[in-house]
Scaffold this motif. Structure first.
Motif, PDB file in Angstrom:
ATOM      1  N   THR A  37      55.437 -22.338  29.392  1.00 14.64           N
ATOM      2  CA  THR A  37      54.025 -22.701  29.445  1.00 14.64           C
ATOM      3  C   THR A  37      53.620 -22.754  30.924  1.00 14.64           C
ATOM      4  N   GLY A  38      53.320 -21.591  31.441  1.00 15.02           N
ATOM      5  CA  GLY A  38      53.031 -21.455  32.869  1.00 15.02           C
ATOM      6  C   GLY A  38      54.318 -21.483  33.675  1.00 15.02           C
ATOM      7  N   ALA A  39      54.202 -21.050  34.931  1.00 16.25           N
ATOM      8  CA  ALA A  39      55.352 -21.156  35.831  1.00 16.25           C
ATOM      9  C   ALA A  39      55.731 -22.615  36.014  1.00 16.25           C
ATOM     10  N   THR A  40      54.735 -23.490  35.936  1.00 18.36           N
ATOM     11  CA  THR A  40      54.987 -24.923  36.155  1.00 18.36           C
ATOM     12  C   THR A  40      56.077 -25.441  35.225  1.00 18.36           C
ATOM     13  N   GLU A  41      56.002 -25.040  33.957  1.00 23.88           N
ATOM     14  CA  GLU A  41      57.026 -25.540  33.031  1.00 23.88           C
ATOM     15  C   GLU A  41      58.397 -24.939  33.343  1.00 23.88           C
ATOM     16  N   ALA A  42      58.419 -23.670  33.738  1.00 21.03           N
ATOM     17  CA  ALA A  42      59.710 -23.048  34.057  1.00 21.03           C
ATOM     18  C   ALA A  42      60.351 -23.743  35.264  1.00 21.03           C
ATOM     19  N   ILE A  43      59.516 -24.117  36.246  1.00 17.80           N
ATOM     20  CA  ILE A  43      60.030 -24.837  37.422  1.00 17.80           C
ATOM     21  C   ILE A  43      60.581 -26.197  36.988  1.00 17.80           C
ATOM     22  N   ALA A  44      59.771 -26.912  36.200  1.00 20.62           N
ATOM     23  CA  ALA A  44      60.191 -28.257  35.765  1.00 20.62           C
ATOM     24  C   ALA A  44      61.455 -28.176  34.920  1.00 20.62           C
ATOM     25  N   LEU A  75      62.881 -21.883  46.111  1.00 18.35           N
ATOM     26  CA  LEU A  75      62.200 -20.975  47.030  1.00 18.35           C
ATOM     27  C   LEU A  75      60.847 -20.572  46.442  1.00 18.35           C
ATOM     28  N   ASN A  76      59.897 -20.308  47.306  1.00 22.71           N
ATOM     29  CA  ASN A  76      58.599 -19.797  46.850  1.00 22.71           C
ATOM     30  C   ASN A  76      58.220 -18.623  47.751  1.00 22.71           C
ATOM     31  N   ASN A  77      58.179 -17.447  47.157  1.00 23.57           N
ATOM     32  CA  ASN A  77      57.933 -16.226  47.929  1.00 23.57           C
ATOM     33  C   ASN A  77      57.179 -15.222  47.060  1.00 23.57           C
ATOM     34  N   HIS A 122      54.486 -17.227  49.688  1.00 19.43           N
ATOM     35  CA  HIS A 122      54.478 -18.677  49.810  1.00 19.43           C
ATOM     36  C   HIS A 122      53.082 -19.302  49.782  1.00 19.43           C
ATOM     37  N   ASN A 123      52.913 -20.210  48.819  1.00 16.97           N
ATOM     38  CA  ASN A 123      51.740 -21.076  48.743  1.00 16.97           C
ATOM     39  C   ASN A 123      52.133 -22.393  49.398  1.00 16.97           C
ATOM     40  N   PRO A 124      51.407 -22.933  50.348  1.00 15.88           N
ATOM     41  CA  PRO A 124      50.054 -22.580  50.753  1.00 15.88           C
ATOM     42  C   PRO A 124      49.931 -21.671  51.980  1.00 15.88           C
ATOM     43  N   VAL A 168      55.391 -16.386  41.681  1.00 15.08           N
ATOM     44  CA  VAL A 168      54.153 -16.168  40.921  1.00 15.08           C
ATOM     45  C   VAL A 168      53.193 -15.208  41.640  1.00 15.08           C
ATOM     46  N   TYR A 169      53.337 -15.088  42.968  1.00 17.25           N
ATOM     47  CA  TYR A 169      52.450 -14.161  43.694  1.00 17.25           C
ATOM     48  C   TYR A 169      53.152 -12.838  43.985  1.00 17.25           C
ATOM     49  N   GLU A 170      54.103 -12.463  43.129  1.00 20.68           N
ATOM     50  CA  GLU A 170      54.911 -11.251  43.374  1.00 20.68           C
ATOM     51  C   GLU A 170      54.041 -10.009  43.539  1.00 20.68           C
ATOM     52  N   GLY A 214      49.264 -16.027  34.747  1.00 20.26           N
ATOM     53  CA  GLY A 214      48.054 -16.632  35.297  1.00 20.26           C
ATOM     54  C   GLY A 214      47.650 -15.959  36.598  1.00 20.26           C
ATOM     55  N   LYS A 215      48.638 -15.693  37.458  1.00 21.00           N
ATOM     56  CA  LYS A 215      48.348 -15.104  38.763  1.00 21.00           C
ATOM     57  C   LYS A 215      48.163 -13.599  38.651  1.00 21.00           C
ATOM     58  N   THR A 216      49.107 -12.941  38.010  1.00 14.07           N
ATOM     59  CA  THR A 216      49.115 -11.474  38.029  1.00 14.07           C
ATOM     60  C   THR A 216      47.954 -10.891  37.240  1.00 14.07           C
ATOM     61  N   PHE A 232      44.386 -14.978  34.537  1.00 18.30           N
ATOM     62  CA  PHE A 232      44.078 -15.873  33.408  1.00 18.30           C
ATOM     63  C   PHE A 232      44.867 -17.169  33.611  1.00 18.30           C
ATOM     64  N   THR A 233      44.489 -17.934  34.629  1.00 20.17           N
ATOM     65  CA  THR A 233      45.329 -19.095  34.972  1.00 20.17           C
ATOM     66  C   THR A 233      45.379 -20.118  33.841  1.00 20.17           C
ATOM     67  N   GLY A 234      44.282 -20.206  33.074  1.00 16.54           N
ATOM     68  CA  GLY A 234      44.229 -21.218  32.025  1.00 16.54           C
ATOM     69  C   GLY A 234      45.099 -20.906  30.816  1.00 16.54           C
ATOM     70  N   TRP A 235      45.562 -19.677  30.700  1.00 13.52           N
ATOM     71  CA  TRP A 235      46.393 -19.335  29.540  1.00 13.52           C
ATOM     72  C   TRP A 235      47.770 -19.990  29.613  1.00 13.52           C
ATOM     73  N   LYS A 236      48.213 -20.240  30.854  1.00 17.17           N
ATOM     74  CA  LYS A 236      49.505 -20.892  31.065  1.00 17.17           C
ATOM     75  C   LYS A 236      50.649 -20.171  30.347  1.00 17.17           C
ATOM     76  N   VAL A 237      50.755 -18.893  30.635  1.00 13.07           N
ATOM     77  CA  VAL A 237      51.923 -18.147  30.171  1.00 13.07           C
ATOM     78  C   VAL A 237      52.739 -17.760  31.407  1.00 13.07           C
TER      79      VAL A 237
HETATM   80  N1  PMP Z   1      53.894 -21.955  41.715  1.00 15.91           N
HETATM   81  C1  PMP Z   1      53.003 -21.715  42.689  1.00 15.91           C
HETATM   82  C2  PMP Z   1      53.482 -21.406  44.059  1.00 15.91           C
HETATM   83  C3  PMP Z   1      51.641 -21.764  42.403  1.00 15.91           C
HETATM   84  O1  PMP Z   1      50.758 -21.548  43.376  1.00 15.91           O
HETATM   85  C4  PMP Z   1      51.228 -22.083  41.107  1.00 15.91           C
HETATM   86  C5  PMP Z   1      49.764 -22.232  40.864  1.00 15.91           C
HETATM   87  N2  PMP Z   1      49.123 -21.735  40.202  1.00 15.91           N
HETATM   88  C6  PMP Z   1      52.185 -22.305  40.121  1.00 15.91           C
HETATM   89  C7  PMP Z   1      53.506 -22.250  40.467  1.00 15.91           C
HETATM   90  C8  PMP Z   1      51.819 -22.654  38.723  1.00 15.91           C
HETATM   91  O2  PMP Z   1      51.662 -21.558  37.916  1.00 15.91           O
HETATM   92  P1  PMP Z   1      51.196 -21.720  36.390  1.00 15.91           P
HETATM   93  O3  PMP Z   1      49.730 -21.941  36.424  1.00 15.91           O
HETATM   94  O4  PMP Z   1      51.600 -20.448  35.749  1.00 15.91           O
HETATM   95  O5  PMP Z   1      51.926 -22.892  35.834  1.00 15.91           O
END
Ligand code: PMP
Ligand code: GLN
Length: 402
Positions: free
Chosen positions: A106-113, A177-179, A181-183, A212-214, A242-244, A247-252
């Protein structure tokens, strides 16, 4: 607020601004609320103001009106897992097995968590770059991990190899790692990635790579760390529709990696959300099959908008650090006479009708000092909106800040 409950550690890990101990809203939410209240142009939270491909929206709507409304399989529908594997092969020559080496989240957020919760024991060290995306600090804190950071400093926001050698040690369980890189908008090249892999092998650490910004690099193509020699066996790669596909709200989102690590992520993911988005997943599967030109055009378009915003910020008197990836640009407000970007970010929506995010909220104390006058602006917005935003920002030095 003393961190006696996990949610309080989480809030501290995310450096929540303005938290009064009752509602801990993320900086993105706080600034978006302020922007809405004052009708400001929101260059704070990173979401596009134009939706992605129409065929995806139609497919999702048809799926809802059809029969895609009950739980998807926990790991994601087979069609999407196959499309993710084919995408990894097409762009990077990686070939994850769709059944065991891919999981939809459910979004990258869940995969990270799920990755952090699955693999970090209380007291384990997790290394990230700093500034870091807010969910990293929060999730590491929730897992009871110890967050160590490698500073990235202007103008190029690249790590000092000596810092990497010092901070990654035998106590490091995970390098997160984040690449791109945000921010900061920086991109780590092959030399940095090879160094990270070498350190991970030397210290027997797992790499979790948020990519996510690949598809948003300007100039050089993205290099997934998993493609570096020796990395695959210890790396989880994470991305997001969401990024690619805007559709950020879809959370896939999804994670790929060796079966053992993906099984760990899947196990925890089952108890976070179990499964996600049955109507969206088939639409994302089709989008991942779009021709190379979609991805190239997307990067070229965002690269142009990035230049437009960077030029406008420079014309407004800021020092601008031009991004090599993502849809964010960092600018220094010190030349305009401001010494605290966090304070300015809270006042700007009302004063001039533009919102941005201070870099200090992506940092611990020392990093917050070093980035005190830096602000992040999102350029995934329509061109005339960017023009108007920079016109307003040019009035910043004269504005009445209340
Ligand atoms: N990682 C980074 C670096 C982000 O900027 C974001 C923001 N959108 C996310 C993860 C979260 O992605 P998602 O909305 O798919 O959970
Ligand atoms: N990733 C987005 C950003 O960096 C925000 C997502 C969120 O609000 N959590 O702006």
């Amino acid at each position: 607020m003393s961190p006696s409950f996990p949610w309080q550690r989480t809030a501290q890990g995310a450096n929540l601004l303005g938290s009064d101990g009752h509602l801990a809203a993320t900086i993105f939410e706080e600034i978006t609320v302020l922007a809405a209240r004052h009708g400001a142009i929101n260059l704070g939270q990173g979401f596009p103001d134009t939706d992605g491909p129409e065929f995806m929206a139609r497919a999702a709507a048809e799926n809802i009106m059809g029969d895609h409304n009950q739980y998807a399989p926990g790991a994601g529908i087979a069609e999407l897992r196959m499309a993710i594997a084919a995408h990894q092969e097409r762009f990077y020559g990686l070939s994850p097995a769709p059944d065991t080496e891919v999981v939809v989240s459910t979004g990258a957020t869940e995969a990270i968590a799920a990755s952090v919760l699955a693999l970090v024991n209380p007291g384990d060290e997790v290394v990230t770059f700093e500034p870091f995306y807010d969910s990293y600090g929060a999730t590491i804190a929730l897992a009871g991990g110890i967050h160590r950071t490698v500073p990235l400093r202007a103008p190029d926001f690249q790590p000092d190899p000596a810092d990497l050698e010092r901070i990654v040690t035998d106590n490091t369980r995970m390098i997160l790692l984040n690449n791109p890189h945000n921010p900061t908008g920086t991109v780590f090249g092959r030399d940095v990635l090879e160094h990270l892999v070498e350190l991970a092998i030397r210290h027997d650490a797992i790499i979790v790579s948020d990519e996510v910004y690949e598809h948003l690099t300007f100039g050089s193509p993205h290099i997934p760390v998993a493609s570096i020699d020796g990395a695959w066996d210890r790396t989880i790669s994470i991305s997001s529709a969401g990024k690619t596909f805007s559709f950020t709200g879809w959370k896939v989102g999804w994670a790929t990696g060796p079966a053992e690590l993906i099984a760990a992520v899947r196990t925890v993911k089952q108890f976070l959300t179990y499964s996600s988005g049955p109507a969206y997943q088939p639409a994302v599967a089709r989008a991942l099959e779009l021709p190379d030109s979609y991805f190239a055009d997307f990067a070229a378009d965002l690269g142009d908008r990035g230049r437009q915003l960077a030029d406008g910020l420079e014309a407004a008197g800021m020092t601008v650090y031009r991004p090599r990836g993502t849809y964010f640009v960092v600018a220094d407000v010190a030349p305009l006479g401001f010494d605290d970007a966090a304070d300015l970010a809270r006042r700007m929506p009302e004063a001039i009708g533009v919102a941005g995010i201070p870099l200090s909220v992506f940092c611990h104390e020392e990093g917050a000092q070093a980035t005190r006058t830096l602000m992040r602006f999102a350029f995934c917005k329509q061109r005339d909106i960017l023009t108007e935003a920079t016109r307003r920002l040019a009035g910043l030095p004269q504005a009445q800040l209340t």
